[in-house]
Scaffold this motif. Structure first.
Motif, PDB file in Angstrom:
ATOM      1  N   PHE A  10      -7.810 -10.477   4.959  1.00  9.80           N
ATOM      2  CA  PHE A  10      -9.166 -10.326   5.483  1.00  9.80           C
ATOM      3  C   PHE A  10      -9.073  -9.333   6.635  1.00  9.80           C
ATOM      4  N   THR A  11      -9.838  -8.265   6.556  1.00  9.63           N
ATOM      5  CA  THR A  11      -9.560  -7.164   7.479  1.00  9.63           C
ATOM      6  C   THR A  11     -10.807  -6.421   7.926  1.00  9.63           C
ATOM      7  N   LEU A  12     -10.673  -5.737   9.058  1.00  4.54           N
ATOM      8  CA  LEU A  12     -11.615  -4.692   9.456  1.00  4.54           C
ATOM      9  C   LEU A  12     -10.767  -3.518   9.953  1.00  4.54           C
ATOM     10  N   SER A  13     -11.029  -2.369   9.395  1.00  5.39           N
ATOM     11  CA  SER A  13     -10.157  -1.211   9.591  1.00  5.39           C
ATOM     12  C   SER A  13     -10.146  -0.706  11.042  1.00  5.39           C
ATOM     13  N   GLY A  14      -9.217   0.160  11.334  1.00  2.21           N
ATOM     14  CA  GLY A  14      -9.131   0.791  12.655  1.00  2.21           C
ATOM     15  C   GLY A  14      -7.958   1.753  12.658  1.00  2.21           C
ATOM     16  N   ASN A  15      -8.022   2.731  13.572  1.00  2.00           N
ATOM     17  CA  ASN A  15      -7.024   3.809  13.568  1.00  2.00           C
ATOM     18  C   ASN A  15      -5.584   3.314  13.427  1.00  2.00           C
ATOM     19  N   HIS A  16      -5.253   2.281  14.219  1.00  2.00           N
ATOM     20  CA  HIS A  16      -3.852   1.868  14.292  1.00  2.00           C
ATOM     21  C   HIS A  16      -3.337   1.231  13.016  1.00  2.00           C
ATOM     22  N   ILE A  17      -4.232   0.688  12.208  1.00  2.52           N
ATOM     23  CA  ILE A  17      -3.741  -0.052  11.025  1.00  2.52           C
ATOM     24  C   ILE A  17      -3.935   0.719   9.730  1.00  2.52           C
ATOM     25  N   MET A  18      -4.366   1.988   9.815  1.00  2.00           N
ATOM     26  CA  MET A  18      -4.555   2.728   8.564  1.00  2.00           C
ATOM     27  C   MET A  18      -3.254   2.941   7.779  1.00  2.00           C
ATOM     28  N   PRO A  19      -2.090   2.994   8.452  1.00  3.71           N
ATOM     29  CA  PRO A  19      -0.857   3.039   7.640  1.00  3.71           C
ATOM     30  C   PRO A  19      -0.718   1.808   6.744  1.00  3.71           C
ATOM     31  N   ILE A  20      -1.227   0.665   7.200  1.00  7.11           N
ATOM     32  CA  ILE A  20      -1.120  -0.550   6.364  1.00  7.11           C
ATOM     33  C   ILE A  20      -2.108  -0.452   5.201  1.00  7.11           C
ATOM     34  N   PHE A  21      -3.343   0.019   5.481  1.00  4.65           N
ATOM     35  CA  PHE A  21      -4.290   0.226   4.375  1.00  4.65           C
ATOM     36  C   PHE A  21      -3.625   1.106   3.305  1.00  4.65           C
ATOM     37  N   ASP A  22      -2.915   2.133   3.751  1.00  2.00           N
ATOM     38  CA  ASP A  22      -2.275   3.040   2.790  1.00  2.00           C
ATOM     39  C   ASP A  22      -1.134   2.342   2.054  1.00  2.00           C
ATOM     40  N   ALA A  23      -0.364   1.564   2.785  1.00  3.03           N
ATOM     41  CA  ALA A  23       0.812   0.905   2.177  1.00  3.03           C
ATOM     42  C   ALA A  23       0.412  -0.166   1.169  1.00  3.03           C
ATOM     43  N   VAL A  24      -0.797  -0.706   1.315  1.00  4.17           N
ATOM     44  CA  VAL A  24      -1.256  -1.764   0.409  1.00  4.17           C
ATOM     45  C   VAL A  24      -1.486  -1.223  -1.008  1.00  4.17           C
ATOM     46  N   LEU A  25      -1.789   0.078  -1.118  1.00  4.76           N
ATOM     47  CA  LEU A  25      -2.029   0.675  -2.445  1.00  4.76           C
ATOM     48  C   LEU A  25      -0.835   0.416  -3.353  1.00  4.76           C
ATOM     49  N   GLY A  26      -1.106  -0.091  -4.537  1.00  4.02           N
ATOM     50  CA  GLY A  26      -0.032  -0.349  -5.487  1.00  4.02           C
ATOM     51  C   GLY A  26       0.680  -1.671  -5.251  1.00  4.02           C
ATOM     52  N   SER A  27       0.281  -2.401  -4.215  1.00  2.00           N
ATOM     53  CA  SER A  27       0.921  -3.697  -3.950  1.00  2.00           C
ATOM     54  C   SER A  27       0.083  -4.809  -4.596  1.00  2.00           C
ATOM     55  N   ARG A  28       0.556  -6.067  -4.430  1.00  2.00           N
ATOM     56  CA  ARG A  28      -0.198  -7.223  -4.935  1.00  2.00           C
ATOM     57  C   ARG A  28      -1.292  -7.646  -3.966  1.00  2.00           C
ATOM     58  N   LEU A  29      -1.344  -7.038  -2.805  1.00  2.00           N
ATOM     59  CA  LEU A  29      -2.280  -7.491  -1.773  1.00  2.00           C
ATOM     60  C   LEU A  29      -3.678  -6.919  -2.010  1.00  2.00           C
TER      61      LEU A  29
END
Ligand SMILES: Cc1ncc(C[n+]2csc(CCOP(=O)(O)OP(=O)(O)O)c2C)c(N)n1
Ligand SMILES: [Mg+2]
Length: 544
Positions: free
Chosen positions: A24-43
């Motif tokens: 459960f999330t709300l985006s922000g500059n610091h966590i965009m690497p995680i948004f990117d890393a989630v691609l292709g994952s089970r999350l």
């Protein structure tokens, strides 16, 4: 050949390894690497409209599934927005991990963007809070955080994630991902000698009660307490309401509590919900036994009640219940005390069956509950959510759902809509019905947009009395009717808020419209809002 990955990729792999599927999330500059890393994952990400909603959703997820709920928010204000919701999760013993973006370590102390002492802020509302220091350590950070959240007295944990730690590349090695055991709960069993001591106290008592803490009110907790009662013959009651011994689900409980000569606290703190165990709410001769995973709770009890504490021992509440069930001899005695307690808990004023609204254009809360009964009680997998001051107490008093979520002893209103979205994801089919006050609806009504975007149908039933009634009732009671002020709202059409955001809306002004409106809302296949104009009556009371 070695392979380099980002810290964010390692973090995502660790979350997968932990068995997480939903963030459960709300985006922000610091966590965009995680948004990117989630691609292709089970999350899967559910991208919400306010950080507190994300944390409330992770809380509901933890309570309903037993897994650690994951909330992912931005640094600075995004982190701060999420924190209030952690107080609710902590009091409810809900396992939750709040991951917050954070200014880069290299920029700290130089006035970095959104630089804030985030872990310090989270400290008072978490079991543990820290800032990740290295990309190599992120897998172990996640394992330690999740294991801490689900161990003992479950609750929230926070880890701040500096953006440079998330972006840094590391050479992937097997030991960067902790073994599966590192993500699991650290068990604290009830020792056999302690179990025998507890059972001996119970045998000697004439009127014992076992009181389970909030962790025994979720998932299998209520069934476990029933088994414990059957095995020991001791009434076993879960307590999670901020109304404490006046919990509307427990009828005339306060009356039998006064007669108890032994209270076994099972993961339940002696706190305001039990009026601190003071007379006349508990008898001056009442003794205590305490089983708790948290030694601080035990120390507090001994500090307050001294030699009235017969046994105090460290153990997980559910595991301790299982041990007591296994070791308890067949219950002795005639069962009269157990029947007396059962009758008190089941007590509801007879006048309720005929209660009707006295005002034209308004429905009495009890009429609303009667209409919900078939949907809420007939559905084994359904989830009922109750929120709000006075209105929220009525369904707790009247309805007996198998699965239910309330705010919990933190007593904070406003979580119902986030709770409903998480419940819908955890339970994809059965009805999810959230009853709340008009004041409570306002806290997170933008999450109707989230529900529409992610196709998460549920029914919000707003008991609309155009008032912050709980506080209005305090004014009437403590200061007099002529000094009520400032607690009125408008008779707003919250159903139109839902339709404006793409959901389904129904406006109800008479009890005979209720059943049809509810049926249409449930059939709509969209997030729905029933705006029910109700009489602003006080919450139910149970004096016999
Ligand atoms: C986060 C939070 N803010 C304020 C309160 C104080 N409070 C408790 S009940 C209540 C009124 C709730 O109004 P509504 O949701 O309309 O329910 P009603 O009491 O009118 O039935 C308020 C302001 C609280 N418990 N939690
Ligand atoms: Mg209200």
């Amino acid at each position: 050949m070695s392979k380099s990955i980002r810290g964010a990729d390692l973090l995502v792999r660790a979350l997968e390894l932990a068995g997480c599927s939903q963030i459960f999330t709300l985006s922000g500059n610091h966590i965009m690497p995680i948004f990117d890393a989630v691609l292709g994952s089970r999350l899967r990400l559910l991208h919400v409209r306010h950080e507190a909603a994300a944390a409330h959703m992770a809380d509901a997820w933890g309570r309903l599934t037993g897994q650690c709920g994951i909330a992912l928010v931005s640094g600075g204000a995004g982190h701060a927005n999420a924190l209030a919701a952690l107080a609710t999760a902590e009091a409810a013993h809900a396992p939750l991990l709040l991951l917050s973006g954070h200014a880069g370590l290299k920029e700290l102390g130089r006035g970095a963007f959104q630089e804030l002492r985030q872990a310090d802020m989270a400290g008072p509302v978490t079991k543990a809070a820290w800032t990740a220091q290295t990309p190599e350590g992120l897998g172990h950070d996640i394992a330690h955080a999740i294991a801490t959240a689900i161990s003992g007295r479950p609750g929230p944990v926070h880890v701040s994630l500096p953006v440079d730690v998330l972006e840094a590349r590391v050479e992937m090695r097997a030991d960067l991902l902790p073994p599966a055991a590192a993500f699991r709960a650290r068990a604290q069993p009830l020792e056999p000698a302690a179990a025998e001591a507890v059972l001996a106290c119970v045998r000697e008592a004439r009127k014992p009660l076992i009181l389970g803490g909030p962790m025994l009110c979720h998932r299998d907790g209520p069934a476990l307490l029933s088994k414990l009662e059957a095995a020991t013959g001791v009434p076993s009651i879960g307590m999670e309401s901020p109304r404490g011994l006046n919990d509307p689900r427990l009828g005339a409980f306060a009356e039998v509590l006064r007669g108890a000569d032994l209270v076994v606290l099972l993961g339940k703190g002696l706190d305001f919900t039990l009026r601190f165990g003071d007379a006349p709410h508990l008898a001056p001769h009442c003794r205590f036994v305490a089983i708790d995973p948290d030694t601080r709770m035990l120390a507090r009890l001994v500090g307050a009640k001294g030699d009235r504490v017969l046994v105090q021992t460290t153990a997980d509440a559910a595991a301790a219940a299982e041990t007591l069930i296994a070791r308890a001899p067949a219950p002795a005695g005639d069962g009269a005390w157990r029947q007396e307690v059962a009758a008190a808990l089941a007590y509801r004023p007879s006048a309720w069956s005929s209660l009707r609204s006295a005002s034209a254009g308004k429905v009495h809360p009890i009429e609303l509950c009667r209409t919900l009964a078939a949907q809420v009680e007939g559905e084994a997998d359904g989830v009922l959510i109750c929120d709000g001051g006075e209105i929220g107490q009525w369904p707790q008093a009247v309805l007996a759902p198998r699965r239910r979520l309330i705010n919990g002893t933190a007593g904070a209103i406003g979580a119902a809509i986030p709770f409903a979205l998480a419940a819908r994801i955890a339970e994809p089919r059965a009805p999810v019905i959230a009853v709340m006050g008009d004041g409570s609806f306002g806290f997170h009504m933008a999450e109707f947009d989230t529900a529409v975007r992610y196709d998460l149908p549920f029914v919000a039933v707003v008991g609309n009395d155009a008032t912050w009634n709980a506080e209005h009732q305090i004014q009437i009671r403590d200061y007099g009717l002529d000094r009520t002020h400032g607690c009125r709202l408008l008779p707003t059409r919250y159903d139109l808020v839902a339709t404006a955001l793409g959901g389904h809306g129904e406006h109800v002004t008479a009890s005979d419209q209720l059943a049809g409106a509810l049926a249409r809302a449930l059939a709509a296949g969209k997030p729905a809002c029933l705006n029910v104009m109700i009489e602003g009556v006080p919450a139910p009371t149970f004096k016999r």
